[in-house]
Motif scaffolding. Structure first.
Motif, PDB file in Angstrom:
ATOM      1  N   LYS A   1      -6.652  53.610  12.224  1.00  0.00           N
ATOM      2  CA  LYS A   1      -7.011  53.500  13.640  1.00  0.00           C
ATOM      3  C   LYS A   1      -8.291  52.701  13.846  1.00  0.00           C
ATOM      4  O   LYS A   1      -8.394  51.902  14.782  1.00  0.00           O
ATOM      5  CB  LYS A   1      -7.146  54.901  14.245  1.00  0.00           C
ATOM      6  N   THR A   2      -9.284  52.934  13.014  1.00  0.00           N
ATOM      7  CA  THR A   2     -10.535  52.182  13.077  1.00  0.00           C
ATOM      8  C   THR A   2     -10.644  51.305  11.823  1.00  0.00           C
ATOM      9  O   THR A   2     -10.695  51.837  10.719  1.00  0.00           O
ATOM     10  CB  THR A   2     -11.757  53.124  13.132  1.00  0.00           C
ATOM     11  N   PRO A   3     -10.636  49.985  11.981  1.00  0.00           N
ATOM     12  CA  PRO A   3     -10.710  49.106  10.804  1.00  0.00           C
ATOM     13  C   PRO A   3     -11.938  49.408   9.952  1.00  0.00           C
ATOM     14  O   PRO A   3     -13.052  49.489  10.465  1.00  0.00           O
ATOM     15  CB  PRO A   3     -10.789  47.708  11.419  1.00  0.00           C
ATOM     16  N   ARG A   4     -11.736  49.556   8.651  1.00  0.00           N
ATOM     17  CA  ARG A   4     -12.838  49.892   7.755  1.00  0.00           C
ATOM     18  C   ARG A   4     -13.466  48.657   7.112  1.00  0.00           C
ATOM     19  O   ARG A   4     -14.525  48.746   6.489  1.00  0.00           O
ATOM     20  CB  ARG A   4     -12.337  50.846   6.663  1.00  0.00           C
ATOM     21  N   ILE A   5     -12.809  47.518   7.256  1.00  0.00           N
ATOM     22  CA  ILE A   5     -13.313  46.297   6.631  1.00  0.00           C
ATOM     23  C   ILE A   5     -13.964  45.403   7.683  1.00  0.00           C
ATOM     24  O   ILE A   5     -13.340  45.065   8.688  1.00  0.00           O
ATOM     25  CB  ILE A   5     -12.176  45.527   5.925  1.00  0.00           C
ATOM     26  N   ASN A   6     -15.212  45.062   7.460  1.00  0.00           N
ATOM     27  CA  ASN A   6     -15.930  44.108   8.313  1.00  0.00           C
ATOM     28  C   ASN A   6     -15.958  42.762   7.605  1.00  0.00           C
ATOM     29  O   ASN A   6     -16.115  42.699   6.377  1.00  0.00           O
ATOM     30  CB  ASN A   6     -17.364  44.575   8.562  1.00  0.00           C
ATOM     31  N   ALA A   7     -15.829  41.690   8.377  1.00  0.00           N
ATOM     32  CA  ALA A   7     -15.794  40.358   7.762  1.00  0.00           C
ATOM     33  C   ALA A   7     -16.481  39.331   8.646  1.00  0.00           C
ATOM     34  O   ALA A   7     -16.573  39.484   9.861  1.00  0.00           O
ATOM     35  CB  ALA A   7     -14.345  39.936   7.506  1.00  0.00           C
ATOM     36  N   ILE A   8     -16.959  38.279   8.007  1.00  0.00           N
ATOM     37  CA  ILE A   8     -17.475  37.114   8.721  1.00  0.00           C
ATOM     38  C   ILE A   8     -17.109  35.890   7.877  1.00  0.00           C
ATOM     39  O   ILE A   8     -17.171  35.937   6.643  1.00  0.00           O
ATOM     40  CB  ILE A   8     -19.004  37.200   8.946  1.00  0.00           C
ATOM     41  N   GLY A   9     -16.663  34.847   8.537  1.00  0.00           N
ATOM     42  CA  GLY A   9     -16.253  33.668   7.779  1.00  0.00           C
ATOM     43  C   GLY A   9     -16.264  32.436   8.640  1.00  0.00           C
ATOM     44  O   GLY A   9     -16.504  32.489   9.850  1.00  0.00           O
ATOM     45  N   GLY A  10     -15.993  31.304   7.998  1.00  0.00           N
ATOM     46  CA  GLY A  10     -15.960  30.068   8.756  1.00  0.00           C
ATOM     47  C   GLY A  10     -15.927  28.851   7.871  1.00  0.00           C
ATOM     48  O   GLY A  10     -15.478  28.902   6.717  1.00  0.00           O
ATOM     49  N   ILE A  11     -16.433  27.750   8.407  1.00  0.00           N
ATOM     50  CA  ILE A  11     -16.366  26.469   7.709  1.00  0.00           C
ATOM     51  C   ILE A  11     -17.738  25.804   7.617  1.00  0.00           C
ATOM     52  O   ILE A  11     -18.611  26.037   8.447  1.00  0.00           O
ATOM     53  CB  ILE A  11     -15.385  25.505   8.395  1.00  0.00           C
ATOM     54  N   ILE A  12     -17.889  24.984   6.582  1.00  0.00           N
ATOM     55  CA  ILE A  12     -19.056  24.113   6.420  1.00  0.00           C
ATOM     56  C   ILE A  12     -18.532  22.689   6.543  1.00  0.00           C
ATOM     57  O   ILE A  12     -17.599  22.301   5.812  1.00  0.00           O
ATOM     58  CB  ILE A  12     -19.719  24.302   5.039  1.00  0.00           C
ATOM     59  N   ILE A  13     -19.094  21.913   7.448  1.00  0.00           N
ATOM     60  CA  ILE A  13     -18.567  20.576   7.709  1.00  0.00           C
ATOM     61  C   ILE A  13     -19.698  19.653   8.153  1.00  0.00           C
ATOM     62  O   ILE A  13     -20.644  20.101   8.810  1.00  0.00           O
ATOM     63  CB  ILE A  13     -17.454  20.656   8.784  1.00  0.00           C
ATOM     64  N   ASP A  14     -19.609  18.376   7.788  1.00  0.00           N
ATOM     65  CA  ASP A  14     -20.651  17.431   8.186  1.00  0.00           C
ATOM     66  C   ASP A  14     -20.283  16.705   9.480  1.00  0.00           C
ATOM     67  O   ASP A  14     -19.174  16.864   9.995  1.00  0.00           O
ATOM     68  CB  ASP A  14     -20.967  16.440   7.057  1.00  0.00           C
ATOM     69  N   ASP A  15     -21.219  15.911   9.988  1.00  0.00           N
ATOM     70  CA  ASP A  15     -21.031  15.223  11.273  1.00  0.00           C
ATOM     71  C   ASP A  15     -19.744  14.403  11.329  1.00  0.00           C
ATOM     72  O   ASP A  15     -18.961  14.500  12.276  1.00  0.00           O
ATOM     73  CB  ASP A  15     -22.196  14.253  11.547  1.00  0.00           C
ATOM     74  N   GLU A  16     -19.556  13.582  10.304  1.00  0.00           N
ATOM     75  CA  GLU A  16     -18.420  12.657  10.291  1.00  0.00           C
ATOM     76  C   GLU A  16     -17.093  13.407  10.314  1.00  0.00           C
ATOM     77  O   GLU A  16     -16.185  13.066  11.076  1.00  0.00           O
ATOM     78  CB  GLU A  16     -18.504  11.763   9.053  1.00  0.00           C
TER      79      GLU A  16
END
Length: 279
Positions: A18-33
């Motif tokens: 019922k209550t998610p036990r896993i916390n997460a954070i994520g994403g991407i690393i990208i340059d200007d071009e």
């Protein structure tokens, strides 16, 4: 300039949780071009179905997304969007394979299933997860002269405080907010910008892409953790197979500890995630 786009999320260990036990954070690393190239891909693929300036997210039925379409009188396009959600997501990630970007993802699982305890630990978890990502990217930054800007979607629970505090410590001191060693040194010395920028996913094509990366990883992990879902079709798994080579890794190809960062305090959970990403 390199940009670090991040989004937070919750993951369920099983459907019954019922209550998610896993916390997460994520994403991407990208340059200007490559950021410009990615935005062009996102807009091109969206334009086949909707106005390219309208938002998308991993969950196309998200109320925040729906409200934007309603505000601009584009509900017919919103209906088309929902019907073609799988096609749009797969098309964007197929085209993005030609783009140079890296994926980072940090997660931690609460030992407790008690809703009150999980809620009380949320800020600690958030700080810990961001610390882990900044330490990895900071270590990478030592070897180059790039500048870095962290850009986050507005947090799920509307509380940016733990991320701001984590960044403040990492930027200015040799300790993380939890008191651990900041082994890369203050981020100020590594050409990081002085603060995190927060904005809304609905405003930023790259955060929309980030939301889809994190959403796909969430669905993929949930389908692998829950044995009752393993043999069922999962678009998260399809998308994961399109971007798995973008996950930050060591020269030998190791993802765990590099692009997939798991709390070592819960060894059972760490072993589960390691098995999932070492397939």
């Amino acid at each position: 300039m390199k940009y670090i786009y991040l989004d937070d999320s919750y993951i369920k260990s099983c459907k019954e949780e019922k209550t998610p036990r896993i916390n997460a954070i994520g994403g991407i690393i990208i340059d200007d071009e490559n950021e410009e190239k990615l935005i062009k891909i996102i807009k091109t693929e969206k334009s086949k179905y909707i106005n390219p300036n309208l938002p998308i997210k991993w969950n196309f039925r998200d109320s925040e997304v729906e409200s934007i379409y309603k505000e601009f009188g584009k509900m017919q396009e919103y209906s088309n969007l929902k019907l073609k959600s799988r096609d749009i997501r797969l098309a964007i990630f197929k085209e993005a394979q030609a783009i140079d970007y890296k994926i980072v993802f940090s997660c931690i699982k609460s030992y407790s299933s008690d809703k009150k305890i999980i809620k009380n630990k949320k800020e600690d978890f958030s700080q810990y997860l961001l610390d882990n990502i900044l330490l990895r990217i900071g270590n990478e930054a030592k070897a180059n002269k790039d500048r870095y800007q962290v850009i986050m979607d507005w947090p799920t629970d509307s509380n940016p405080k733990p991320y701001n505090r984590s960044y403040f410590y990492m930027y200015n001191t040799k300790k993380t907010i939890s008191g651990n060693e900041n082994y890369v040194g203050p981020l100020e010395q590594l050409n990081f910008k002085h603060s995190i920028c927060f904005t809304k996913c609905t405003h930023s094509p790259c955060l929309q892409f980030t939301d889809m990366v994190v959403g796909a990883l969430k669905d993929y992990i949930e389908s692998e953790l829950d044995i009752t879902r393993k043999n069922k079709s999962c678009v998260g798994s399809e998308v994961y197979n399109l971007f798995k080579n973008k996950i930050r890794c060591s020269r030998s190809g190791k993802k765990i500890g590099w692009g997939i960062i798991v709390s070592s305090g819960n060894q059972i959970f760490k072993d589960q995630i390691t098995d999932i990403f070492n397939k």
